[in-house]
Design a protein around this motif. Sequence first.
Motif, PDB file in Angstrom:
ATOM      1  N   PHE A   7       0.857  -1.183   0.000  1.00  0.00           N
ATOM      2  CA  PHE A   7       0.000   0.000   0.000  1.00  0.00           C
ATOM      3  C   PHE A   7       0.892   1.232   0.000  1.00  0.00           C
ATOM      4  CE2 PHE A   7      -2.967  -3.232   1.054  1.00  0.00           C
ATOM      5  CZ  PHE A   7      -4.176  -2.779   0.538  1.00  0.00           C
ATOM      6  N   GLU A   8       0.803   2.011  -1.082  1.00  0.00           N
ATOM      7  CA  GLU A   8       1.762   3.095  -1.319  1.00  0.00           C
ATOM      8  C   GLU A   8       1.065   4.446  -1.433  1.00  0.00           C
ATOM      9  OE1 GLU A   8       4.208   1.910  -4.598  1.00  0.00           O
ATOM     10  OE2 GLU A   8       4.914   0.103  -3.569  1.00  0.00           O
ATOM     11  N   HIS A   9       0.008   4.601  -0.654  1.00  0.00           N
ATOM     12  CA  HIS A   9      -0.707   5.875  -0.625  1.00  0.00           C
ATOM     13  C   HIS A   9      -0.139   6.775   0.461  1.00  0.00           C
ATOM     14  CE1 HIS A   9      -4.466   8.023   1.049  1.00  0.00           C
ATOM     15  NE2 HIS A   9      -3.976   8.775   0.084  1.00  0.00           N
ATOM     16  N   ARG A  10      -0.081   6.253   1.698  1.00  0.00           N
ATOM     17  CA  ARG A  10       0.454   7.021   2.816  1.00  0.00           C
ATOM     18  C   ARG A  10       0.826   6.045   3.929  1.00  0.00           C
ATOM     19  NH1 ARG A  10      -3.473   8.131   6.927  1.00  0.00           N
ATOM     20  NH2 ARG A  10      -5.524   7.266   6.410  1.00  0.00           N
ATOM     21  N   CYS A  11       1.463   6.566   4.955  1.00  0.00           N
ATOM     22  CA  CYS A  11       1.794   5.768   6.127  1.00  0.00           C
ATOM     23  C   CYS A  11       1.624   6.639   7.355  1.00  0.00           C
ATOM     24  CB  CYS A  11       3.231   5.242   6.045  1.00  0.00           C
ATOM     25  SG  CYS A  11       3.646   4.056   7.371  1.00  0.00           S
ATOM     26  N   ASN A  12       1.343   6.018   8.493  1.00  0.00           N
ATOM     27  CA  ASN A  12       1.208   6.769   9.734  1.00  0.00           C
ATOM     28  C   ASN A  12       2.524   6.850  10.500  1.00  0.00           C
ATOM     29  OD1 ASN A  12       1.100   4.042  10.295  1.00  0.00           O
ATOM     30  ND2 ASN A  12      -0.990   4.092  11.073  1.00  0.00           N
ATOM     31  N   LEU A  13       3.628   6.420   9.877  1.00  0.00           N
ATOM     32  CA  LEU A  13       4.971   6.655  10.380  1.00  0.00           C
ATOM     33  C   LEU A  13       5.766   7.406   9.310  1.00  0.00           C
ATOM     34  CD1 LEU A  13       5.873   3.243  12.085  1.00  0.00           C
ATOM     35  CD2 LEU A  13       5.211   5.368  13.219  1.00  0.00           C
ATOM     36  N   LYS A  14       6.862   8.024   9.706  1.00  0.00           N
ATOM     37  CA  LYS A  14       7.683   8.825   8.787  1.00  0.00           C
ATOM     38  C   LYS A  14       9.137   8.356   8.815  1.00  0.00           C
ATOM     39  CE  LYS A  14       4.174  11.486   7.796  1.00  0.00           C
ATOM     40  NZ  LYS A  14       3.525  11.401   6.464  1.00  0.00           N
ATOM     41  N   CYS A  15       9.345   7.068   8.601  1.00  0.00           N
ATOM     42  CA  CYS A  15      10.693   6.491   8.645  1.00  0.00           C
ATOM     43  C   CYS A  15      11.492   6.973   7.438  1.00  0.00           C
ATOM     44  CB  CYS A  15      10.620   4.968   8.657  1.00  0.00           C
ATOM     45  SG  CYS A  15       9.477   4.292   9.893  1.00  0.00           S
ATOM     46  N   SER A  16      12.581   7.686   7.681  1.00  0.00           N
ATOM     47  CA  SER A  16      13.322   8.291   6.566  1.00  0.00           C
ATOM     48  C   SER A  16      14.201   7.298   5.824  1.00  0.00           C
ATOM     49  CB  SER A  16      14.165   9.461   7.083  1.00  0.00           C
ATOM     50  OG  SER A  16      15.158   9.019   7.987  1.00  0.00           O
ATOM     51  N   TRP A  17      14.262   6.029   6.280  1.00  0.00           N
ATOM     52  CA  TRP A  17      15.024   4.996   5.570  1.00  0.00           C
ATOM     53  C   TRP A  17      14.126   4.151   4.681  1.00  0.00           C
ATOM     54  CZ3 TRP A  17      12.435   0.761   6.969  1.00  0.00           C
ATOM     55  CH2 TRP A  17      11.824   0.754   8.226  1.00  0.00           C
ATOM     56  N   CYS A  18      12.818   4.408   4.682  1.00  0.00           N
ATOM     57  CA  CYS A  18      11.850   3.534   4.006  1.00  0.00           C
ATOM     58  C   CYS A  18      12.052   3.536   2.489  1.00  0.00           C
ATOM     59  CB  CYS A  18      10.439   3.993   4.345  1.00  0.00           C
ATOM     60  SG  CYS A  18       9.131   2.938   3.658  1.00  0.00           S
ATOM     61  N   TYR A  19      11.877   2.360   1.878  1.00  0.00           N
ATOM     62  CA  TYR A  19      12.053   2.251   0.426  1.00  0.00           C
ATOM     63  C   TYR A  19      10.759   2.484  -0.340  1.00  0.00           C
ATOM     64  CZ  TYR A  19       9.715  -2.312   0.196  1.00  0.00           C
ATOM     65  OH  TYR A  19       8.789  -3.315   0.247  1.00  0.00           O
ATOM     66  N   VAL A  20       9.627   2.569   0.349  1.00  0.00           N
ATOM     67  CA  VAL A  20       8.336   2.638  -0.337  1.00  0.00           C
ATOM     68  C   VAL A  20       8.082   4.059  -0.842  1.00  0.00           C
ATOM     69  CG1 VAL A  20       5.839   2.347  -0.100  1.00  0.00           C
ATOM     70  CG2 VAL A  20       7.398   0.772   1.067  1.00  0.00           C
ATOM     71  N   PRO A  21       7.803   4.208  -2.146  1.00  0.00           N
ATOM     72  CA  PRO A  21       7.487   5.543  -2.680  1.00  0.00           C
ATOM     73  C   PRO A  21       6.001   5.854  -2.490  1.00  0.00           C
ATOM     74  CG  PRO A  21       7.626   3.943  -4.472  1.00  0.00           C
ATOM     75  CD  PRO A  21       7.895   3.179  -3.193  1.00  0.00           C
ATOM     76  N   PHE A  22       5.691   6.766  -1.579  1.00  0.00           N
ATOM     77  CA  PHE A  22       4.282   7.098  -1.310  1.00  0.00           C
ATOM     78  C   PHE A  22       3.820   8.181  -2.284  1.00  0.00           C
ATOM     79  CE2 PHE A  22       5.854   5.419   2.772  1.00  0.00           C
ATOM     80  CZ  PHE A  22       4.963   4.365   2.907  1.00  0.00           C
ATOM     81  N   VAL A  23       3.515   7.732  -3.496  1.00  0.00           N
ATOM     82  CA  VAL A  23       3.173   8.670  -4.570  1.00  0.00           C
ATOM     83  C   VAL A  23       1.846   8.320  -5.233  1.00  0.00           C
ATOM     84  CG1 VAL A  23       5.592   9.207  -5.061  1.00  0.00           C
ATOM     85  CG2 VAL A  23       4.512   7.278  -6.225  1.00  0.00           C
ATOM     86  N   ARG A  24       1.105   7.363  -4.650  1.00  0.00           N
ATOM     87  CA  ARG A  24      -0.092   6.868  -5.331  1.00  0.00           C
ATOM     88  C   ARG A  24      -1.371   7.370  -4.677  1.00  0.00           C
ATOM     89  NH1 ARG A  24       2.319   3.503  -8.777  1.00  0.00           N
ATOM     90  NH2 ARG A  24       4.283   2.595  -8.062  1.00  0.00           N
TER      91      ARG A  24
END
Length: 273
Positions: A7-24
Motif C-alpha cells: 500500500f503506497e498511498h500514505r503511512c502513519n509513520l515517517k521512517c526516513s530509511w523507508c524504500y516505499v514511494p508514497f506517490v499513489r
Amino acid sequence: MRAILNFEHRCNLKCSWCYVPFVRAKPDFVVTNRVLARLYEHGISKITIGGGDPTLYHEWRDLVANAKMAGLFVHLDTNGIGLRHRESDKAALLSYVDLLGLPIDGPDSSTHGLIRQHPKHFEIVIDRMSWLRGLGVAIKINTIVTKMNFHLLEEMSDLIRALAPSIWSVYEYWPISVGGANREQWDEPSGSLATAIAGLPRYVGKTRIEKNLRHARRLTYPIVAHDGEVYIHSASDIDQLQPLGSIFECGVLERAFASCTEERAEAQSRYTP
C-alpha cells in the motif's frame, strides 16, 4: 512463488530509511482485489501484504479474507498502529492471516522511537504483541539494522527471547528508492551492518533468526503497488527499483517473475507450518 503487495498511498509513520514511494492515490479496493486475483491466477502461493500499512484501511480484513480463500499463505506486515483490540480485527487475524509481521528496531523505547520517528511506537508494538500472542497469532518481528542500532543487536536478542515470536527477521538497511536519499544517516559503509547480522546465532530461545542481507534479497520477488503497478529490483543497480508497468498489461507479470530467482531457502522456511 511469492509477491509483495504494498500500500503506497500514505503511512502513519515517517521512517526516513523507508524504500516505499508514497506517490499513489488512495486505494480503490475493487482495483486492489483485482490485483490480488491477477497474482493468484499467475500461480503465486504466498503473498506479503504490506506498505505503508494496510491496516490504515478497514478493507484490509476483506483483502486478507479474499487472499486466504484463494488458497494463499497470507503474511500481513503492519506497524501495529491500525490494529485494535476489537472483535473484527481478532476474527480476521485468526481466520485469514498465517503470519503477522510487527517492527521492533531497538531494545527500548528510545532507540526504536528514534528509528521509527514516533516516541510512543515501541509501547504500541509491545501492547499489540502481548494481545496477539494471547490469541495464538504467529508473529514475525522485523528489525531494520542501521548504524543507529547495529551495535545493540545483543541487547535486542534479550528482548526477543522475552517476547518469543516465531521468527525474528533482521534486515540490513537498503539505501533503495526514496530511503536512499538519507544513506548517510542510516548506512555504515564499512560493512558493519552485514557483519553484525551475520554474527547472530540461528536461534534466540525458541525464536528462529532470519538474516536478510540486501544482496540476498535482491530480485527474489516482484513488488506490486495497490493500484497494480509492478516493479522489481534493478539488475544493474542494487540501490534502484525498476518499474515494469501495470499488472493489467499483457506480459508484465511474466517479465516480473522471469527476472526474479527462486525465493532463498532461509525466507522460504518462514512459510512452512
